[in-house]
Design an enzyme around this catalytic site. Structure first.
Site, PDB file in Angstrom:
ATOM      1  N   GLU A  17      34.023  11.215  21.177  1.00 42.35           N
ATOM      2  CA  GLU A  17      33.061  10.196  20.774  1.00 42.35           C
ATOM      3  C   GLU A  17      32.452  10.757  19.481  1.00 42.35           C
ATOM      4  OE1 GLU A  17      29.318   7.665  22.568  1.00 42.35           O
ATOM      5  OE2 GLU A  17      29.389   9.813  22.957  1.00 42.35           O
ATOM      6  N   ASP A  23      31.627  13.428  25.153  1.00 45.29           N
ATOM      7  CA  ASP A  23      30.432  12.669  24.825  1.00 45.29           C
ATOM      8  C   ASP A  23      29.716  13.309  23.639  1.00 45.29           C
ATOM      9  OD1 ASP A  23      28.236  10.705  25.551  1.00 45.29           O
ATOM     10  OD2 ASP A  23      27.156  12.595  25.818  1.00 45.29           O
TER      11      ASP A  23
END
Length: 706
Positions: free
Chosen positions: A378, A342
Site C-alpha cells: 500500500e 499496510d
C-alpha cells in the site's frame, strides 16, 4: 522447577517435544523475569540469567504447549530519556506464536495514572492484559503445496475473516466468523466459482481493540492495530485460544490450497497497538522503548507517520529482524503465499524521508524465502512525502491508487480523463516501466475495505459515517463517487437501473485492464454499508457480507456478470499481458496491425486534440490478439482473439463506428447496458464500418476470432 541455560536463538518460546526454550531481546533491561501463568491467577517467576547480545534466555524442561506466560522487565523508567520499563506490567512476548485473552482497559495496563501523564503507575497489569502462549509447532500438512499462481493468472479477493463468513446461511453457527469458516466447502466453492485465485485477508495478526472504541461500545473491526506479529488473532478461532487458533488457521490454509487458492495476509508492520505516549504498556514499550519505536526529539513522545500514535524504528536491527522473522514464519510455518503491507511507505522511512533503498527493502530483496512470495505495497502513509505510488523497488507490486481514482473519474463523467484512463487501462507504464517492472506491478482496484463499497460508490455523493460516533468527520471526504441522481436508497427505477449499469461498468473495466485485478468482498453481491466509507469500528451487519439465500437463482445478477467477466479475462491472454504494449506492429507476429490502437467513436484514430478535448468522454481501444509479444511458458508464441472495447462515459447515447481496417466481422460479447451484462448465447454480429449504439454510461466489448 529445573531451569537450564537454553539458547539465544530462536527468539520467542520454542517447544521441542520435551520442554520449551524462552528467549527475549532487551538492551535496556537490567533484569527480566519469565512469568509462567496459572489458571488460578498465580504466577511462577523465573529469572532469565543467561544473556547473549542482549537476548535473555532459558530452557524449562516439562513446559508444554498451552502454557501461558509473560515477561516482567526491571529497568529504568525515565520517559525523558525514552525508557519506560516497569516490572509491574506483564508484557507479551514480541515473538509469541499465540496470545490468549484480551485487554481489559483498566488503569493498571498504563504506565501512568489517568489525569497525571507524568506520574508512574505501579499497579499490576497481569489481571487485565493478554498472555503469550507456548504453541505446539507440529502439524500434518500432508501434501500441501503452495499454488504459486503467476501474477498474470491472479485474481485477488480482499476479505475480512469475520465479515465474509458471519452471515453465510450454509455455515454452522459456531463456525461463522472464524478461520474454520474459510475452510468450509460453501465458502471455497463460492471463491472458485467466482474465479478467485488469491484470498487477501485483512489483518489476522493478533490485534487489540482500542480503549476509546471499547468505551463507546464499539471495536476495532478492521484489525489494523497489531500487538502480535506471529500470532493469529484469537477471536477468529472457533474452539480456543491456547494454541488452537494456530491449528485452525493452518487447517484453513491447507483447505484453500487444495482448491488452488493462495492466502495473502494484510500485515501491519508500521506501528503497534501501544499508541502514543499516553497508550498502554503491553509489550514493546516496556521491553525496550528506544529500540522498537521512532521517538521525537523530545524522547517522551513518538514520531507518527501512520496516524496511530507511533511508528516502528525501521533503522533498528532488532525491528528489522522482528519483521523478517515474522514474514519468514508465516511463509515457512503457516504456509501463506504473500503479504500486502499496510502503509508501506512507513517501512521505507529509515531516517525521515521515504527511501526506496532503505534497509528493509535490502533485506527483503536478498531473503531466499520472503523474496519468493507475493509482495504488495500500500504505497502511501500519512507522513510528509508519503504518497509513493510507482516508487517501490522492482520486486514489489503496488495497490494502484491512481488506477482507482482515474476509473472512478471516468465513469462519473469527469472532463479530460481519457488520456490518463488510457494509461491506467493499459497497465500504468508511466508508473512502472522505468523501474524495469511490468504491467503486473499494478494491482488494480476500484474499491477496497477502506472507502465505499461498489454499491455505495454509485449510490452516494457524500459519506454517511454518523454510526462511528465522530460527527461524520472521519473518513475520506473526496470519494470520486456519484449517486446517479439520488442520495442513498431510492425507488426511482431509472436511478436503480443506472446504478446497476455503473456497477457492471466498473467490474468490466477492472477485469479487462492490464495489471492484476482485486475485488472487494461482497461487491459481487452489490453489498452496501449505507454510505459509511470508514467502517473500521462497525463489527456488525453494516459491514458483514449479506449472502443471497441458497435457493436464489443467480442468473441475471451482478454475481453472474462478475463470474463471466473473470472468466473472459481468464480465457484470453490479451487482457493479462506480461509486457507493456508497444503501440506498433510487433516483429515476428506476422501481423501488420499495431498491438493496440485507439479510436474516436467515429472510428477514426485518436489524435492529440481528441485526447485533450475537455468534452470527450468516449473512445474505443483495439487489442490485437495476434500481436502478443511475450512468449508462453515453453517459448511458444501466444495467440488470441482480438477485441474492441468501447467506452461511453457520457450521459448521452452515442453510435460507435467499428474501425474499417482492424477486422471485417465482430461479435458482441459484453454489453453493460443489458441487465445481465453478457448477451445470452451468441451475441449480435457486427461488420466493419457498422454502427454500434451505446446508451449513456455503458460499455460494449466486441470479439474478433483469431
Amino acid at each position: 522447577m529445573q531451569v537450564w541455560p537454553g539458547q539465544a536463538y530462536p527468539l520467542g518460546a520454542t517447544y521441542d517435544g520435551a520442554g520449551t526454550n524462552f528467549a527475549v531481546f532487551s538492551e535496556t533491561a537490567r533484569r527480566i523475569e519469565l512469568c509462567l501463568l496459572h489458571d488460578d491467577g498465580s504466577e511462577t517467576a523465573v529469572e532469565l540469567r543467561e544473556s547473549d547480545a542482549f537476548v535473555r534466555h532459558a530452557y524449562l524442561p516439562g513446559v508444554l504447549p498451552g502454557q501461558r506466560y509473560g515477561f516482567r522487565v526491571h529497568g529504568p523508567y525515565e520517559p525523558q530519556k525514552g525508557h519506560r520499563c516497569n516490572s509491574a506490567k506483564l508484557l507479551l512476548d514480541p515473538y509469541a506464536r499465540a496470545i490468549s485473552g484480551h485487554v481489559e482497559w483498566n488503569e493498571a495496563v498504563y504506565g501512568y495514572h489517568f489525569g497525571r501523564p507524568d506520574s508512574r503507575n505501579d499497579l499490576d497489569s497481569a489481571p487485565h492484559t493478554m498472555a503469550s502462549v507456548v504453541v505446539n509447532p507440529f502439524f500434518d500438512w500432508g501434501d500441501d503445496r503452495p499454488p504459486r499462481t503467476e501474477y498474470h493468472h491472479t485474481v485477488f479477493y480482499e476479505a475480512h475473516v469475520k465479515g465474509l463468513t458471519m452471515l453465510h446461511p450454509e455455515l454452522p453457527p459456531d463456525q461463522r466468523g472464524t478461520y474454520a469458516a474459510l475452510a468450509h466447502p460453501a465458502v471455497i466453492e463460492h471463491l472458485t466459482q467466482l474465479g478467485v485465485t488469491a484470498l487477501e485477508l485483512m489483518p489476522v495478526h493478533q490485534f487489540v481493540n482500542d480503549h476509546r472504541l471499547a468505551d463507546a461500545g464499539m471495536s476495532n473491526y478492521w484489525g489494523y492495530n497489531t500487538i502480535g506479529f506471529f500470532a493469529p488473532h484469537n477471536a477468529y478461532a472457533s474452539w480456543g485460544d491456547r494454541g488452537q487458533q494456530v491449528l485452525e488457521f493452518k487447517q484453513a490454509v491447507r483447505a484453500l490450497h487444495e482448491a488452488g487458492i493462495e492466502v495473502i495476509l494484510d500485515v501491519v508492520y508500521n506501528h503497534t497497538a501501544e499508541g502514543n505516549h499516553l497508550g498502554p504498556t503491553l509489550s514493546f514499550r516496556g521491553l525496550d522503548n528506544t529500540q522498537y519505536y521512532r521517538l521525537a526529539d523530545d524522547l517522551r513522545y513518538y514520531e507518527d507517520t501512520t496516524g496511530t500514535g507511533n511508528s516502528l524504528l525501521m533503522r533498528s536491527p532488532h525491528v528489522l529482524q522482528l519483521i523478517m522473522d515474522s514474514l519468514r514464519y508465516w511463509v515457512t510455518e503457516m504456509h501463506v503465499d504473500g503479504f500486502r503491507f499496510d502503509l508501506a511507505a512507513t517501512l521505507a522511512r529509515q531516517f525521515h524521508e521515504v527511501d526506496r533503498l532503505s534497509s528493509f527493502f535490502d533485506l527483503v530483496q536478498q531473503d531466499p524465502v520472503v523474496s519468493q512470495v507475493k509482495l504488495i505495497a500500500e504505497p502511501w502513509d500519512v507522513g510528509e512525502g508519503g504518497y509513493q505510488v510507482g516508487n517501490f523497488p522492482p520486486l514489489w507490486t503496488e495497490w494502484n491508487g491512481k488506477y482507482r481514482d482515474t476509473v472512478r473519474d471516468l465513469w462519473r463523467g469527469e472532463p479530460q480523463t481519457l488520456a490518463e484512463f488510457a494509461g491506467r487501462l493499459t497497465g500504468s507504464s508511466d508508473l512502472y516501466q522505468d523501474d524495469g517492472r511490468r504491467p503486473l506491478a499494478s494491482i488494480n482496484f476500484h474499491t477496497c475495505h477502506d472507502g465505499f463499497t461498489l454499491n455505495d460508490l454509485v449510490s452516494y455523493n457524500d459519506k454517511h459515517n454518523d454510526a462511528n460516533g465522530e460527527g461524520n468527520r472521519d473518513g475520506e471526504s473526496h470519494n470520486r463517487s456519484w449517486n446517479c441522481g439520488a442520495e442513498g436508497p431510492t425507488e426511482d427505477g431509472e436511478v436503480a437501473e443506472l446504478r446497476a449499469r455503473q456497477m457492471r461498468n466498473f467490474i468490466a473495466t477492472l477485469m479487462l485492464s492490464q495489471g492484476v485485478p482485486m475485488l472487494s468482498h461482497g461487491d459481487e453481491f452489490a453489498r452496501t454499508q449505507g454510505g459509511n466509507n470508514n467502517a473500521y469500528c462497525q463489527d456488525n451487519e453494516l459491514s458483514w457480507v449479506h449472502w443471497p439465500d441458497p435457493g436464489d437463482d443467480p442468473d441475471g445478477t451482478l454475481l453472474a456478470f462478475t463470474r463471466a467477466m473473470v472468466g473472459l479475462r481468464r480465457d484470453h491472454p490479451v487482457f493479462r499481458r506480461r509486457r507493456f504494449f508497444h503501440g506498433r506492429p510487433v516483429q515476428g507476429t506476422h501481423d501488420e496491425l499495431s498491438d493496440i490502437a485507439w479510436f474516436t467513436p467515429e472510428g477514426e484514430e485518436m489524435a492529440d486534440r481528441d485526447w485533450q478535448s475537455a468534452s470527450a468522454k468516449a473512445l474505443s481501444v483495439f487489442l490485437n490478439g495476434n500481436a502478443i509479444s511475450e512468449p508462453g511458458p515453453r517459448g511458444e508464441r501466444i495467440g488470441d482473439d482480438s477485441f474492441l472495447l468501447m467506452f461511453n462515459a457520457s450521459a448521452e447515447a452515442i453510435d460507435f463506428v467499428v474501425p474499417v481496417n482492424h477486422g471485417r466481422q465482430w461479435q458482441v460479447v459484453v454489453d453493460t447496458a443489458r441487465p445481465e451484462g453478457v448477451p445470452p448465447g451468441e451475441g449480435p454480429k457486427v461488420a466493419a464500418g457498422e454502427r454500434v449504439g451505446l446508451v449513456g454510461r455503458s460499455m460494449t466489448v466486441l470479439r474478433r476470432p483469431a
